[in-house]
Design a protein around this motif. Structure first.
Motif, PDB file in Angstrom:
ATOM      1  N   ILE A 147      78.573  81.715  31.105  1.00  0.00           N
ATOM      2  CA  ILE A 147      77.632  82.099  30.051  1.00  0.00           C
ATOM      3  C   ILE A 147      76.214  81.682  30.423  1.00  0.00           C
ATOM      4  CG2 ILE A 147      76.989  81.628  27.654  1.00  0.00           C
ATOM      5  CD1 ILE A 147      80.006  81.392  27.086  1.00  0.00           C
ATOM      6  N   THR A 148      76.079  80.487  30.973  1.00  0.00           N
ATOM      7  CA  THR A 148      74.762  79.999  31.383  1.00  0.00           C
ATOM      8  C   THR A 148      74.167  80.875  32.479  1.00  0.00           C
ATOM      9  OG1 THR A 148      75.423  77.755  30.827  1.00  0.00           O
ATOM     10  CG2 THR A 148      73.551  77.996  32.295  1.00  0.00           C
ATOM     11  N   LEU A 149      74.979  81.221  33.459  1.00  0.00           N
ATOM     12  CA  LEU A 149      74.506  82.087  34.539  1.00  0.00           C
ATOM     13  C   LEU A 149      74.121  83.461  34.011  1.00  0.00           C
ATOM     14  CD1 LEU A 149      74.058  82.360  37.576  1.00  0.00           C
ATOM     15  CD2 LEU A 149      76.421  83.108  37.765  1.00  0.00           C
ATOM     16  N   ASN A 150      74.861  83.948  33.038  1.00  0.00           N
ATOM     17  CA  ASN A 150      74.549  85.236  32.434  1.00  0.00           C
ATOM     18  C   ASN A 150      73.221  85.174  31.677  1.00  0.00           C
ATOM     19  OD1 ASN A 150      75.029  87.872  31.924  1.00  0.00           O
ATOM     20  ND2 ASN A 150      76.675  87.541  30.467  1.00  0.00           N
ATOM     21  N   PHE A 151      72.967  84.090  30.947  1.00  0.00           N
ATOM     22  CA  PHE A 151      71.685  83.930  30.255  1.00  0.00           C
ATOM     23  C   PHE A 151      70.522  83.934  31.236  1.00  0.00           C
ATOM     24  CE2 PHE A 151      73.593  81.690  26.365  1.00  0.00           C
ATOM     25  CZ  PHE A 151      73.507  82.844  25.609  1.00  0.00           C
ATOM     26  N   ILE A 152      70.662  83.198  32.327  1.00  0.00           N
ATOM     27  CA  ILE A 152      69.580  83.119  33.311  1.00  0.00           C
ATOM     28  C   ILE A 152      69.345  84.475  33.969  1.00  0.00           C
ATOM     29  CG2 ILE A 152      68.938  82.110  35.541  1.00  0.00           C
ATOM     30  CD1 ILE A 152      68.515  80.219  33.271  1.00  0.00           C
ATOM     31  N   THR A 153      70.424  85.162  34.332  1.00  0.00           N
ATOM     32  CA  THR A 153      70.289  86.459  34.997  1.00  0.00           C
ATOM     33  C   THR A 153      69.640  87.488  34.079  1.00  0.00           C
ATOM     34  OG1 THR A 153      72.263  85.983  36.294  1.00  0.00           O
ATOM     35  CG2 THR A 153      71.550  88.260  36.213  1.00  0.00           C
ATOM     36  N   LEU A 154      70.088  87.545  32.839  1.00  0.00           N
ATOM     37  CA  LEU A 154      69.525  88.533  31.922  1.00  0.00           C
ATOM     38  C   LEU A 154      68.102  88.185  31.502  1.00  0.00           C
ATOM     39  CD1 LEU A 154      72.632  89.370  29.738  1.00  0.00           C
ATOM     40  CD2 LEU A 154      71.572  90.758  31.507  1.00  0.00           C
TER      41      LEU A 154
ATOM     42  N   ASN B  72      65.905  86.806  33.456  1.00  0.00           N
ATOM     43  CA  ASN B  72      65.069  87.234  34.580  1.00  0.00           C
ATOM     44  C   ASN B  72      64.905  88.745  34.603  1.00  0.00           C
ATOM     45  OD1 ASN B  72      64.502  84.708  35.585  1.00  0.00           O
ATOM     46  ND2 ASN B  72      66.272  84.686  36.947  1.00  0.00           N
ATOM     47  N   LEU B  73      65.906  89.476  34.149  1.00  0.00           N
ATOM     48  CA  LEU B  73      65.817  90.933  34.126  1.00  0.00           C
ATOM     49  C   LEU B  73      64.797  91.403  33.101  1.00  0.00           C
ATOM     50  CD1 LEU B  73      66.959  93.750  34.963  1.00  0.00           C
ATOM     51  CD2 LEU B  73      68.510  93.496  33.025  1.00  0.00           C
ATOM     52  N   PHE B  74      64.798  90.795  31.925  1.00  0.00           N
ATOM     53  CA  PHE B  74      63.924  91.244  30.848  1.00  0.00           C
ATOM     54  C   PHE B  74      62.587  90.512  30.810  1.00  0.00           C
ATOM     55  CE2 PHE B  74      68.188  92.251  29.010  1.00  0.00           C
ATOM     56  CZ  PHE B  74      68.052  93.622  29.127  1.00  0.00           C
ATOM     57  N   ASP B  75      62.259  89.766  31.839  1.00  0.00           N
ATOM     58  CA  ASP B  75      60.986  89.035  31.945  1.00  0.00           C
ATOM     59  C   ASP B  75      60.732  88.130  30.744  1.00  0.00           C
ATOM     60  OD1 ASP B  75      60.405  90.156  34.394  1.00  0.00           O
ATOM     61  OD2 ASP B  75      59.400  91.886  33.494  1.00  0.00           O
ATOM     62  N   ASN B  76      61.784  87.516  30.252  1.00  0.00           N
ATOM     63  CA  ASN B  76      61.671  86.600  29.128  1.00  0.00           C
ATOM     64  C   ASN B  76      62.356  85.297  29.513  1.00  0.00           C
ATOM     65  OD1 ASN B  76      61.153  85.535  26.675  1.00  0.00           O
ATOM     66  ND2 ASN B  76      62.446  86.931  25.516  1.00  0.00           N
ATOM     67  N   ARG B  77      61.772  84.614  30.479  1.00  0.00           N
ATOM     68  CA  ARG B  77      62.419  83.449  31.070  1.00  0.00           C
ATOM     69  C   ARG B  77      62.560  82.293  30.097  1.00  0.00           C
ATOM     70  NH1 ARG B  77      61.399  82.781  37.240  1.00  0.00           N
ATOM     71  NH2 ARG B  77      62.727  81.057  36.710  1.00  0.00           N
TER      72      ARG B  77
ATOM     73  N   ILE C  73      65.883  78.291  27.295  1.00  0.00           N
ATOM     74  CA  ILE C  73      66.180  77.530  26.074  1.00  0.00           C
ATOM     75  C   ILE C  73      67.655  77.654  25.723  1.00  0.00           C
ATOM     76  CG2 ILE C  73      65.779  77.478  23.578  1.00  0.00           C
ATOM     77  CD1 ILE C  73      62.836  78.141  24.212  1.00  0.00           C
ATOM     78  N   PHE C  74      68.187  78.876  25.783  1.00  0.00           N
ATOM     79  CA  PHE C  74      69.608  79.060  25.505  1.00  0.00           C
ATOM     80  C   PHE C  74      70.473  78.348  26.540  1.00  0.00           C
ATOM     81  CE2 PHE C  74      68.586  82.910  22.878  1.00  0.00           C
ATOM     82  CZ  PHE C  74      69.112  82.393  21.707  1.00  0.00           C
ATOM     83  N   THR C  75      70.021  78.332  27.782  1.00  0.00           N
ATOM     84  CA  THR C  75      70.767  77.647  28.829  1.00  0.00           C
ATOM     85  C   THR C  75      70.817  76.146  28.573  1.00  0.00           C
ATOM     86  OG1 THR C  75      70.190  79.341  30.427  1.00  0.00           O
ATOM     87  CG2 THR C  75      70.860  77.219  31.301  1.00  0.00           C
ATOM     88  N   LEU C  76      69.705  75.563  28.182  1.00  0.00           N
ATOM     89  CA  LEU C  76      69.703  74.134  27.849  1.00  0.00           C
ATOM     90  C   LEU C  76      70.598  73.842  26.648  1.00  0.00           C
ATOM     91  CD1 LEU C  76      65.959  73.208  28.385  1.00  0.00           C
ATOM     92  CD2 LEU C  76      67.917  72.572  29.797  1.00  0.00           C
ATOM     93  N   PHE C  77      70.616  74.749  25.682  1.00  0.00           N
ATOM     94  CA  PHE C  77      71.495  74.582  24.526  1.00  0.00           C
ATOM     95  C   PHE C  77      72.960  74.637  24.947  1.00  0.00           C
ATOM     96  CE2 PHE C  77      73.841  76.466  20.939  1.00  0.00           C
ATOM     97  CZ  PHE C  77      73.670  75.445  20.022  1.00  0.00           C
TER      98      PHE C  77
END
Length: 99
Positions: A40-47, A49-54, A59-63
């Motif tokens: 899930i964390t990897l998916n948050f980071i990948t998506l 980066n795709l939508f230019d909303n790092r 924040i979701f990854t830290l959560f």
């Protein structure tokens, strides 16, 4: 880069679900749950980066990392307590948490 991240995330998610469904040991089930959280964390980071909303993805990854740490500590404490009482960490042998 985007496709590789999603493929790796899907692979980790499938391995985590397979391990969670087939495991009889509590520690192995917790490790599989951690694999699911990492997917899930990897998916948050990948998506993100795709939508230019790092910022949102980070924040979701830290959560998710905080929730995974709390889950690991609580799960290992429960597994250790059950192991001390029952001398086994098999999921099908422990019925201490049932009402």
């Amino acid at each position: 880069m985007f496709e590789q991240g999603l493929i790796l995330s899907a692979y980790l998610l499938c391995v985590g679900f397979f391990g969670l469904i087939t495991s009889r040991n509590m520690v192995r089930a917790l490790m599989s749950l951690e694999l699911i959280f990492n997917a899930i964390t990897l998916n948050f980071i990948t998506l993100s980066n795709l939508f230019d909303n790092r910022e949102t993805g980070e924040i979701f990854t830290l959560f998710v990392i905080a929730v995974a740490a709390a889950e690991a500590a609580t799960g290992l404490a429960i597994a250790l307590s059950i192991h001390r009482n029952r001398r086994s960490t098999r999921i099908d042998q422990s019925n201490l948490l049932k009402w």
